[in-house]
Design a protein around this motif. Structure first.
Motif, PDB file in Angstrom:
ATOM      1  N   ILE A  21      36.711  49.479  33.685  1.00 47.91           N
ATOM      2  CA  ILE A  21      37.447  48.967  32.530  1.00 47.91           C
ATOM      3  C   ILE A  21      37.892  50.115  31.617  1.00 47.91           C
ATOM      4  O   ILE A  21      39.032  50.145  31.137  1.00 47.91           O
ATOM      5  CB  ILE A  21      36.585  47.950  31.761  1.00 47.91           C
ATOM      6  CG1 ILE A  21      36.390  46.688  32.611  1.00 47.91           C
ATOM      7  CG2 ILE A  21      37.220  47.602  30.421  1.00 47.91           C
ATOM      8  CD1 ILE A  21      35.390  45.709  32.041  1.00 47.91           C
ATOM      9  N   ALA A  22      37.000  51.066  31.388  1.00 52.77           N
ATOM     10  CA  ALA A  22      37.350  52.206  30.530  1.00 52.77           C
ATOM     11  C   ALA A  22      38.503  52.995  31.121  1.00 52.77           C
ATOM     12  O   ALA A  22      39.439  53.410  30.415  1.00 52.77           O
ATOM     13  CB  ALA A  22      36.129  53.104  30.336  1.00 52.77           C
ATOM     14  N   LEU A  23      38.467  53.224  32.448  1.00 53.97           N
ATOM     15  CA  LEU A  23      39.525  53.987  33.106  1.00 53.97           C
ATOM     16  C   LEU A  23      40.865  53.270  33.036  1.00 53.97           C
ATOM     17  O   LEU A  23      41.891  53.869  32.693  1.00 53.97           O
ATOM     18  CB  LEU A  23      39.145  54.256  34.557  1.00 53.97           C
ATOM     19  CG  LEU A  23      40.189  54.998  35.410  1.00 53.97           C
ATOM     20  CD1 LEU A  23      40.474  56.375  34.819  1.00 53.97           C
ATOM     21  CD2 LEU A  23      39.716  55.116  36.852  1.00 53.97           C
ATOM     22  N   THR A  24      40.864  51.977  33.371  1.00 52.90           N
ATOM     23  CA  THR A  24      42.133  51.242  33.377  1.00 52.90           C
ATOM     24  C   THR A  24      42.706  51.088  31.966  1.00 52.90           C
ATOM     25  O   THR A  24      43.922  51.143  31.785  1.00 52.90           O
ATOM     26  CB  THR A  24      41.949  49.863  34.031  1.00 52.90           C
ATOM     27  OG1 THR A  24      40.822  49.201  33.450  1.00 52.90           O
ATOM     28  CG2 THR A  24      41.715  49.995  35.536  1.00 52.90           C
ATOM     29  N   TYR A 211      56.132  50.708  30.379  1.00 53.56           N
ATOM     30  CA  TYR A 211      55.517  49.523  29.795  1.00 53.56           C
ATOM     31  C   TYR A 211      55.049  48.568  30.890  1.00 53.56           C
ATOM     32  O   TYR A 211      54.022  47.886  30.738  1.00 53.56           O
ATOM     33  CB  TYR A 211      56.495  48.836  28.856  1.00 53.56           C
ATOM     34  CG  TYR A 211      56.730  49.592  27.566  1.00 53.56           C
ATOM     35  CD1 TYR A 211      55.705  50.347  26.994  1.00 53.56           C
ATOM     36  CD2 TYR A 211      57.960  49.563  26.918  1.00 53.56           C
ATOM     37  CE1 TYR A 211      55.909  51.047  25.821  1.00 53.56           C
ATOM     38  CE2 TYR A 211      58.172  50.260  25.733  1.00 53.56           C
ATOM     39  CZ  TYR A 211      57.138  51.006  25.193  1.00 53.56           C
ATOM     40  OH  TYR A 211      57.337  51.712  24.026  1.00 53.56           O
ATOM     41  N   GLY A 212      55.787  48.494  31.982  1.00 54.81           N
ATOM     42  CA  GLY A 212      55.353  47.669  33.109  1.00 54.81           C
ATOM     43  C   GLY A 212      54.068  48.179  33.727  1.00 54.81           C
ATOM     44  O   GLY A 212      53.163  47.396  34.063  1.00 54.81           O
ATOM     45  N   TYR A 213      53.976  49.510  33.889  1.00 50.42           N
ATOM     46  CA  TYR A 213      52.734  50.102  34.409  1.00 50.42           C
ATOM     47  C   TYR A 213      51.562  49.831  33.463  1.00 50.42           C
ATOM     48  O   TYR A 213      50.428  49.575  33.905  1.00 50.42           O
ATOM     49  CB  TYR A 213      52.905  51.606  34.602  1.00 50.42           C
ATOM     50  CG  TYR A 213      53.773  51.997  35.763  1.00 50.42           C
ATOM     51  CD1 TYR A 213      53.977  51.142  36.832  1.00 50.42           C
ATOM     52  CD2 TYR A 213      54.386  53.242  35.798  1.00 50.42           C
ATOM     53  CE1 TYR A 213      54.773  51.504  37.896  1.00 50.42           C
ATOM     54  CE2 TYR A 213      55.189  53.616  36.860  1.00 50.42           C
ATOM     55  CZ  TYR A 213      55.375  52.747  37.907  1.00 50.42           C
ATOM     56  OH  TYR A 213      56.177  53.114  38.967  1.00 50.42           O
ATOM     57  N   PHE A 218      46.328  47.108  32.173  1.00 52.33           N
ATOM     58  CA  PHE A 218      45.569  46.204  31.304  1.00 52.33           C
ATOM     59  C   PHE A 218      45.168  44.936  32.056  1.00 52.33           C
ATOM     60  O   PHE A 218      44.063  44.407  31.864  1.00 52.33           O
ATOM     61  CB  PHE A 218      46.393  45.848  30.063  1.00 52.33           C
ATOM     62  CG  PHE A 218      46.587  46.994  29.116  1.00 52.33           C
ATOM     63  CD1 PHE A 218      45.568  47.909  28.882  1.00 52.33           C
ATOM     64  CD2 PHE A 218      47.790  47.164  28.442  1.00 52.33           C
ATOM     65  CE1 PHE A 218      45.735  48.973  27.998  1.00 52.33           C
ATOM     66  CE2 PHE A 218      47.975  48.223  27.566  1.00 52.33           C
ATOM     67  CZ  PHE A 218      46.947  49.127  27.347  1.00 52.33           C
ATOM     68  N   ALA A 219      46.062  44.447  32.914  1.00 49.55           N
ATOM     69  CA  ALA A 219      45.732  43.271  33.719  1.00 49.55           C
ATOM     70  C   ALA A 219      44.585  43.573  34.675  1.00 49.55           C
ATOM     71  O   ALA A 219      43.702  42.730  34.900  1.00 49.55           O
ATOM     72  CB  ALA A 219      46.965  42.802  34.497  1.00 49.55           C
ATOM     73  N   LEU A 220      44.584  44.794  35.235  1.00 49.94           N
ATOM     74  CA  LEU A 220      43.495  45.178  36.129  1.00 49.94           C
ATOM     75  C   LEU A 220      42.174  45.271  35.372  1.00 49.94           C
ATOM     76  O   LEU A 220      41.110  44.877  35.888  1.00 49.94           O
ATOM     77  CB  LEU A 220      43.822  46.507  36.801  1.00 49.94           C
ATOM     78  CG  LEU A 220      42.799  47.026  37.825  1.00 49.94           C
ATOM     79  CD1 LEU A 220      42.551  45.991  38.926  1.00 49.94           C
ATOM     80  CD2 LEU A 220      43.273  48.350  38.431  1.00 49.94           C
ATOM     81  N   ALA A 221      42.217  45.774  34.144  1.00 46.98           N
ATOM     82  CA  ALA A 221      41.002  45.836  33.318  1.00 46.98           C
ATOM     83  C   ALA A 221      40.456  44.426  33.085  1.00 46.98           C
ATOM     84  O   ALA A 221      39.242  44.189  33.182  1.00 46.98           O
ATOM     85  CB  ALA A 221      41.303  46.518  31.992  1.00 46.98           C
ATOM     86  N   ILE A 224      38.827  43.137  36.311  1.00 50.50           N
ATOM     87  CA  ILE A 224      37.494  43.716  36.532  1.00 50.50           C
ATOM     88  C   ILE A 224      36.456  42.995  35.676  1.00 50.50           C
ATOM     89  O   ILE A 224      35.348  42.667  36.132  1.00 50.50           O
ATOM     90  CB  ILE A 224      37.499  45.222  36.223  1.00 50.50           C
ATOM     91  CG1 ILE A 224      38.368  45.976  37.246  1.00 50.50           C
ATOM     92  CG2 ILE A 224      36.078  45.785  36.236  1.00 50.50           C
ATOM     93  CD1 ILE A 224      38.582  47.439  36.893  1.00 50.50           C
ATOM     94  N   LEU A 225      36.822  42.729  34.424  1.00 56.05           N
ATOM     95  CA  LEU A 225      35.894  42.031  33.532  1.00 56.05           C
ATOM     96  C   LEU A 225      35.579  40.624  34.048  1.00 56.05           C
ATOM     97  O   LEU A 225      34.407  40.201  34.054  1.00 56.05           O
ATOM     98  CB  LEU A 225      36.491  41.958  32.125  1.00 56.05           C
ATOM     99  CG  LEU A 225      35.661  41.197  31.081  1.00 56.05           C
ATOM    100  CD1 LEU A 225      34.290  41.849  30.909  1.00 56.05           C
ATOM    101  CD2 LEU A 225      36.406  41.131  29.762  1.00 56.05           C
ATOM    102  N   VAL A 226      36.612  39.918  34.491  1.00 56.11           N
ATOM    103  CA  VAL A 226      36.398  38.555  34.995  1.00 56.11           C
ATOM    104  C   VAL A 226      35.507  38.571  36.226  1.00 56.11           C
ATOM    105  O   VAL A 226      34.557  37.778  36.357  1.00 56.11           O
ATOM    106  CB  VAL A 226      37.748  37.880  35.309  1.00 56.11           C
ATOM    107  CG1 VAL A 226      37.532  36.578  36.080  1.00 56.11           C
ATOM    108  CG2 VAL A 226      38.522  37.614  34.021  1.00 56.11           C
TER     109      VAL A 226
END
Length: 237
Positions: A21-24, A211-213, A218-221, A224-226
């Motif tokens: 999460i920190a990395l993403t 902005y897309g990247y 953020f979606a990947l973060a 991971i949390l979910v």
């Protein structure tokens, strides 16, 4: 009966999730920053395009002082030092960009001018004929620094006057003339009846791409949390 759940994550899954999460999040913020930088560059370009035109003389200039500014130069074209930039496509037709130095009126220094596009010939060994005025001319256009990003498909980057790409350093090594550290991309509305096509694309700063990247990171973060929560919440027995 109410469903009873418990959340008891292990140490290593927790560390892995926290690190991911920190990395993403860091990568997402970096992409946001890059997007803001590109947005500022775009605004600078649009503002510079409206600024007063800079006159290019034989006095040495710094690229940073004129890049993406509208400029004007007066001098005489020197065809013998022209280069043809290969594989430039316009409306499905393959041709060249004609880059020719303009000898500035008030000295021995030149400035390179991208005069525009010309269609190639059926015989690759024959270059297209380019009409060049012999008398002094006044050229208006946008000052750009060429050759910062490109892909070369082979080590044979030049073949006579035909080049894969243009860089100022490569040109300086090949030609015995002093040039300004930028190129003038000649205006489309030039009065020169030379048959060249000057249809320039606006610079693509890639703001939306960054902005897309950022959204993807953020979606990947969030994903991971979910996954971390779902895999570590178990029914209490």
């Amino acid at each position: 009966m109410a469903l009873r759940l418990r959340f008891r994550p292990g140490l290593w899954p927790t560390l892995a999730a926290a690190g991911g999460i920190a990395l993403t999040l860091a990568l997402g913020n970096w992409q946001l920053g890059r997007g803001q930088e590109k947005s500022n560059l775009k605004a600078q370009f649009e503002q510079s395009a409206q600024s007063a035109m800079i006159h290019v003389s034989a006095a040495a200039l710094e690229a940073r002082d004129v890049e993406l500014r509208r400029v004007e130069a007066r001098g005489t074209f020197e065809p013998k030092y022209a280069v043809f930039i290969d594989n430039r496509v316009l409306r499905g037709v393959v041709g060249y960009h004609v880059v020719m130095p303009l000898k500035l009126d008030d000295g021995s220094r030149y400035v390179l001018v991208n005069r525009g596009w010309v269609a190639g010939t059926r015989d690759r060994s024959l270059l297209p004929d380019v009409k060049t005025p012999a008398a002094p001319v006044t050229i208006n256009g946008l000052a750009v620094v060429p050759g910062r990003r490109f892909l070369e498909l082979s080590d044979q980057t030049t073949e006579g006057s035909v080049w894969q790409n243009l860089t100022l350093e490569r040109y300086r090594q090949a030609m015995p003339i002093a040039i300004q550290p930028f190129l003038i991309r000649q205006d489309q509305g030039s009065a020169l009846a030379d048959g060249l096509v000057r249809e320039w694309e606006a610079p693509d700063y890639g703001v939306d791409k960054h902005y897309g990247y950022a959204f993807q990171w953020f979606a990947l973060a969030a994903l991971i949390l979910v996954i971390y929560l779902v895999t570590n919440v178990k029914r209490k027995t």
